[in-house]
Scaffold this active site. Structure first.
Site, mmCIF file in Angstrom:
data_model
loop_
_atom_site.group_PDB
_atom_site.id
_atom_site.type_symbol
_atom_site.label_atom_id
_atom_site.label_comp_id
_atom_site.label_asym_id
_atom_site.label_seq_id
_atom_site.Cartn_x
_atom_site.Cartn_y
_atom_site.Cartn_z
ATOM 1 N N GLY A 140 58.213 53.141 26.151
ATOM 2 C CA GLY A 140 57.855 53.782 24.878
ATOM 3 C C GLY A 140 57.751 55.268 25.148
ATOM 4 C CB SER A 141 60.100 57.592 26.423
ATOM 5 O OG SER A 141 59.957 56.727 27.527
ATOM 6 C CD GLU A 161 48.776 53.859 16.926
ATOM 7 O OE1 GLU A 161 48.162 54.937 16.928
ATOM 8 O OE2 GLU A 161 49.145 53.286 17.968
ATOM 9 C CG ASN A 189 41.982 57.599 17.377
ATOM 10 O OD1 ASN A 189 41.869 57.129 18.498
ATOM 11 N ND2 ASN A 189 42.527 58.782 17.185
ATOM 12 C CG ASN A 239 44.706 56.698 20.100
ATOM 13 O OD1 ASN A 239 43.948 56.917 21.038
ATOM 14 N ND2 ASN A 239 45.318 57.651 19.434
ATOM 15 C CE LYS A 269 41.539 59.585 21.557
ATOM 16 N NZ LYS A 269 42.889 59.274 21.952
#
Ligand code: NAD
Length: 307
Positions: free
Chosen positions: A7-8, A268, A189, A103, A185
């Site tokens: 996953g770049s 997400e 988010n 995340n 975290k």
């Protein structure tokens, strides 16, 4: 170290670039055709805090990669994790360590379905990254990247990866409570991302609104109930202060969920507020604000025709 990035996109390229510059053998894996072709033709160009460089490194779809790796960093979006784990299975040996810095919540459970626990390393990072055009990205901040092994037998390998990240300038740190860090975290988010996306505001604008402290406290209260199910204690006042301090340090920045909506890409949300809402149904606590926020974000995706 022989490293693959699965996953770049923005963060994956930033990390891959730093590791390649630091002398490691790095391969990028991804599915975005234009991005792959740009990197194959021109190499990967990354601006790190205003300094631009270029590295030549292999990039291809996972099915075209035949090697196996010492370490694989996963940098899909949360909803792409499962498919990526299936796609890279042939690149993993019995000893390959998988580092997951996505995340969101629930990724350790997904990883456990595909990878031996002794090979799983979980973490979080506060590096920020973006894609300027295929083959050209930027990385900003100083980190850190906090990681910890899922099983005690993986500690030595985790410390080696921490050291590697320190050597290449990624500011690796060994965490002795990554579970807490992940929930903390998620609070950042789950408040800033969803609210900025819904209000079409940047972080500074959100925190200047007279409603911000009340909205954030309500959301964090629900996250703390969900964290308790996983035996993680989140002090609500402490978390509100933490999120507020982060907002002051980032200022007029649009968080990633706002960028996803703007760029008509799926968010997400199901792995943040949506996960808390899902857990509330399963474990019987109240999370009506997270449930409503999740519905509103999905409605926004539908209105914009985002699939
Ligand atoms: P990203 O959207 O840049 O990349 C994720 C995937 O989407 C990659 O496979 C990428 O190639 C693909 N993609 C991106 N743009 C595309 C386009 N226009 N067309 C086709 N495919 C495209 O994701 P990211 O920002 O690197 O985030 C990866 C994970 O790390 C997420 O869980 C994110 O929440 C987390 N994270 C990101 C940052 C950040 O600043 N970017 C910071 C901390 C954590």
């Amino acid at each position: 170290m022989k490293i693959a990035i699965a996953g770049s996109g923005a963060l994956g390229c930033g990390f891959g670039y730093m590791m390649k510059k630091g002398g490691h053998d790095v391969t990028l894996m991804d599915y975005w055709e234009d991005h792959i072709q740009a990197v194959q033709k021109n190499g990967l160009t990354v601006d790190v805090n205003g300094e631009t460089g270029n590295v030549q490194l292999p990039m291809d779809k996972p099915e075209n990669i035949e090697d196996t790796f010492d370490t694989v960093f996963i940098f899909t979006k949360s909803m792409g994790l499962r498919a990526m784990l299936e796609a890279i299975e042939h690149t993993l040996s019995n000893d390959t360590k998988i580092v997951c810095l996505l995340n969101g919540l629930g990724h350790a459970q997904t990883l456990a379905e595909y990878v031996l626990e002794e090979n799983v390393i979980m973490g979080t990072t506060v590096w920020t990254a973006g894609i300027d055009e295929p083959g050209i990205t930027h990385l900003m901040g100083q980190g850190p990247v906090e990681i910890q092994e899922a099983d005690p037998s993986g500690k030595e390998a985790t410390l080696e990866i921490v050291e590697m990240m320190q050597d290449v300038g990624l500011n690796g740190v060994y965490s002795d409570n990554v579970h807490f860090t992940t929930w903390r975290k998620a609070c950042v988010n789950g408040t800033m991302n969803a609210l900025c996306a819904l209000l079409d505001a940047n972080i500074q604008e959100l925190f200047e609104s007279s409603q911000s402290q009340s909205l954030i406290t309500k959301i964090i209260t629900e996250f703390s109930r969900a964290a308790e199910v996983e035996n993680v204690e989140l002090d609500i006042d402490e978390m509100v202060t933490y999120v507020t301090e982060i907002s002051e340090s980032v200022g007029a920045h649009y968080p990633s969920m706002h960028q996803d909506i703007t760029n008509h890409r799926p968010t997400e949300i199901d792995f943040l507020n949506g996960k808390v809402a899902e857990m509330s149904e399963e474990y019987g606590f109240d999370a009506e604000n997270c449930a409503l926020i999740t519905e509103l974000i999905h409605a926004k995706e539908d209105v914009l025709g985002i699939k």
